[in-house]
Design a protein around this motif. Structure first.
Motif, PDB file in Angstrom:
ATOM      1  N   LEU A 251       0.825  -1.212   0.000  1.00 19.48           N
ATOM      2  CA  LEU A 251       0.000   0.000   0.000  1.00 19.48           C
ATOM      3  C   LEU A 251       0.857   1.259   0.000  1.00 19.48           C
ATOM      4  O   LEU A 251       0.409   2.321   0.449  1.00 19.48           O
ATOM      5  CB  LEU A 251      -0.941   0.006   1.207  1.00 19.48           C
ATOM      6  N   LYS A 252       2.054   1.156  -0.528  1.00 18.91           N
ATOM      7  CA  LYS A 252       2.942   2.318  -0.569  1.00 18.91           C
ATOM      8  C   LYS A 252       2.284   3.475  -1.327  1.00 18.91           C
ATOM      9  O   LYS A 252       1.783   3.314  -2.431  1.00 18.91           O
ATOM     10  CB  LYS A 252       4.261   1.944  -1.245  1.00 18.91           C
ATOM     11  N   GLY A 253       2.253   4.638  -0.680  1.00 15.28           N
ATOM     12  CA  GLY A 253       1.695   5.827  -1.309  1.00 15.28           C
ATOM     13  C   GLY A 253       0.207   6.004  -1.120  1.00 15.28           C
ATOM     14  O   GLY A 253      -0.350   7.030  -1.517  1.00 15.28           O
ATOM     15  N   ILE A 254      -0.477   5.035  -0.526  1.00 14.13           N
ATOM     16  CA  ILE A 254      -1.922   5.121  -0.308  1.00 14.13           C
ATOM     17  C   ILE A 254      -2.184   5.684   1.084  1.00 14.13           C
ATOM     18  O   ILE A 254      -1.527   5.301   2.057  1.00 14.13           O
ATOM     19  CB  ILE A 254      -2.586   3.741  -0.469  1.00 14.13           C
ATOM     20  N   ALA A 255      -3.147   6.585   1.178  1.00 10.73           N
ATOM     21  CA  ALA A 255      -3.517   7.185   2.461  1.00 10.73           C
ATOM     22  C   ALA A 255      -4.779   6.519   2.999  1.00 10.73           C
ATOM     23  O   ALA A 255      -5.773   6.369   2.288  1.00 10.73           O
ATOM     24  CB  ALA A 255      -3.740   8.683   2.309  1.00 10.73           C
ATOM     25  N   ALA A 256      -4.715   6.119   4.278  1.00  8.86           N
ATOM     26  CA  ALA A 256      -5.862   5.525   4.955  1.00  8.86           C
ATOM     27  C   ALA A 256      -6.089   6.264   6.269  1.00  8.86           C
ATOM     28  O   ALA A 256      -5.141   6.746   6.895  1.00  8.86           O
ATOM     29  CB  ALA A 256      -5.624   4.048   5.221  1.00  8.86           C
ATOM     30  N   CYS A 257      -7.357   6.340   6.685  1.00  4.99           N
ATOM     31  CA  CYS A 257      -7.700   7.075   7.895  1.00  4.99           C
ATOM     32  C   CYS A 257      -8.509   6.184   8.829  1.00  4.99           C
ATOM     33  O   CYS A 257      -9.465   5.526   8.408  1.00  4.99           O
ATOM     34  CB  CYS A 257      -8.517   8.311   7.537  1.00  4.99           C
ATOM     35  N   THR A 258      -8.129   6.159  10.115  1.00  5.05           N
ATOM     36  CA  THR A 258      -8.939   5.499  11.136  1.00  5.05           C
ATOM     37  C   THR A 258      -9.951   6.523  11.640  1.00  5.05           C
ATOM     38  O   THR A 258      -9.605   7.448  12.374  1.00  5.05           O
ATOM     39  CB  THR A 258      -8.070   4.981  12.295  1.00  5.05           C
TER      40      THR A 258
ATOM     41  N   LEU B 123      -3.622   8.268   8.738  1.00  4.64           N
ATOM     42  CA  LEU B 123      -4.148   9.434   9.435  1.00  4.64           C
ATOM     43  C   LEU B 123      -5.051   8.932  10.559  1.00  4.64           C
ATOM     44  O   LEU B 123      -5.873   8.032  10.348  1.00  4.64           O
ATOM     45  CB  LEU B 123      -4.971  10.317   8.491  1.00  4.64           C
ATOM     46  N   ASN B 124      -4.908   9.524  11.728  1.00  2.23           N
ATOM     47  CA  ASN B 124      -5.693   9.110  12.886  1.00  2.23           C
ATOM     48  C   ASN B 124      -6.672  10.209  13.256  1.00  2.23           C
ATOM     49  O   ASN B 124      -6.279  11.286  13.706  1.00  2.23           O
ATOM     50  CB  ASN B 124      -4.766   8.802  14.064  1.00  2.23           C
ATOM     51  N   PHE B 125      -7.950   9.936  13.041  1.00  2.00           N
ATOM     52  CA  PHE B 125      -9.007  10.887  13.349  1.00  2.00           C
ATOM     53  C   PHE B 125      -9.367  10.779  14.817  1.00  2.00           C
ATOM     54  O   PHE B 125      -9.687   9.704  15.315  1.00  2.00           O
ATOM     55  CB  PHE B 125     -10.230  10.576  12.477  1.00  2.00           C
ATOM     56  N   ASP B 126      -9.322  11.875  15.527  1.00  2.69           N
ATOM     57  CA  ASP B 126      -9.677  11.923  16.946  1.00  2.69           C
ATOM     58  C   ASP B 126     -10.926  12.784  17.091  1.00  2.69           C
ATOM     59  O   ASP B 126     -10.876  14.002  16.922  1.00  2.69           O
ATOM     60  CB  ASP B 126      -8.521  12.518  17.758  1.00  2.69           C
TER      61      ASP B 126
END
Length: 303
Positions: free
Chosen positions: A35-42, A67-70
């Protein structure tokens, strides 16, 4: 498979493919760049330790930007909807969303509104689904007891009514051909008959455990006592707590699982949770491998 929202209705072949790939990652030493270069968010709207951390680690091991969504420090505190949050992050180039939400069906609603190149992964919604927990539980059982689920005797004990883990475990066990599934708990904590189709239902823990190869005990949320669904924590432990004495009637080599967090002395004793029967920490370890397999399946083609 564009999204992973539920295990309900998932073909056996797909479940097995995901478990096989997860086993590959469990055996792997080192990271990969799938997944190099792919952005994922929790995108978590509920507290979490194991699920959030293992998804983050899984994505990092695959080479993704995480990315960590708080929710406590986000614009959700100002009234921004989950949908607007997702759309704004999509506009930044995020292609994978790992979502936990307190409402049933919330992740499916976001998936229906997602853009063409976006994948959503349900990390637990309401009481409905927790598909990666179901998969990691099946991987743990398969490692310990082999892949012939039709021969396994599995007991699921506790608050099944409010448990998305129990529902996903039931979906996965049925897909894999399990036929001896026992469900046990107080009457007030058991769900509608449709959820329990094909299961042997009992309120007697000794009956449920008798001859069982594995016991999956569930967390009791303390608000169930406040709601009057449980008389007391001591009473619950007396009737449904997993102890070594109780497990003497289980099959030789019977093992115990728990999705966490554990209420020690309520659902399970220290002696069992920390003893040789316990697969609890193996479940945690397998969570990373399963989540790597699912993230790769959903996102590898989206770079």
């Amino acid at each position: 498979m564009r999204h992973l929202l539920t295990l309900d209705g998932m073909p056996r072949a797909t479940v097995v493919e995901l478990l096989d790939r997860a086993q590959h990652f469990a055996d792997l030493r080192g990271d990969v760049d799938a997944l190099k270069g792919i952005a994922a968010c929790t995108l978590f709207f509920e507290p979490s330790t194991r699920t959030r951390m293992s998804f983050q680690l899984a994505a990092m091991r695959l080479g993704a930007h995480v990315l960590n969504f708080d929710v406590s420090t986000s614009s959700a505190r100002k009234g921004e909807t989950a949908l607007d949050t997702m759309r704004n992050l999509e506009a930044m180039g995020v292609r994978g969303f790992i979502v936990r939400h307190h409402d049933d069906g919330a992740v499916a609603q976001l998936a229906a509104a997602a853009g063409e190149g976006t994948a959503l992964l349900n990390a637990g919604d309401g009481r409905s689904n927790h598909p990666t927990q179901g998969l990691l539980d099946m991987l743990t059982l398969r490692q310990a007891k082999g892949d012939d689920f039709a021969r396994m005797r599995i007991a699921i004990v506790g608050d099944v009514k409010h448990s998305r883990v129990a529902r996903s475990d039931l979906h996965a066990l049925r897909a894999l051909g399990a036929t001896d599934i026992r469900v046990c708990g107080p009457a007030a904590l058991l769900p509608e008959a449709a959820t329990l189709a094909g299961c042997r239902v009992t309120h007697d823990l000794d009956e449920a455990i008798d001859g069982a190869d594995a016991v999956i005990t569930l967390r009791l949320q303390r608000e169930r006592m406040e709601d009057g669904l449980v008389e007391s924590l001591d009473g619950y432990h007396r009737d449904y707590g997993i102890t070594e004495a109780r497990l003497r009637s289980a099959a030789p080599g019977a093992l115990v699982m728990h999705p966490g967090p554990i209420n020690r002395g309520v659902e399970i004793t220290d002696e069992v949770a920390d003893g040789p029967r316990s697969l609890i920490l193996r479940q945690v370890a397998n969570g990373v491998a399963v989540r790597m397999a699912v993230l790769e399946r959903l996102l590898a083609a989206r770079g």
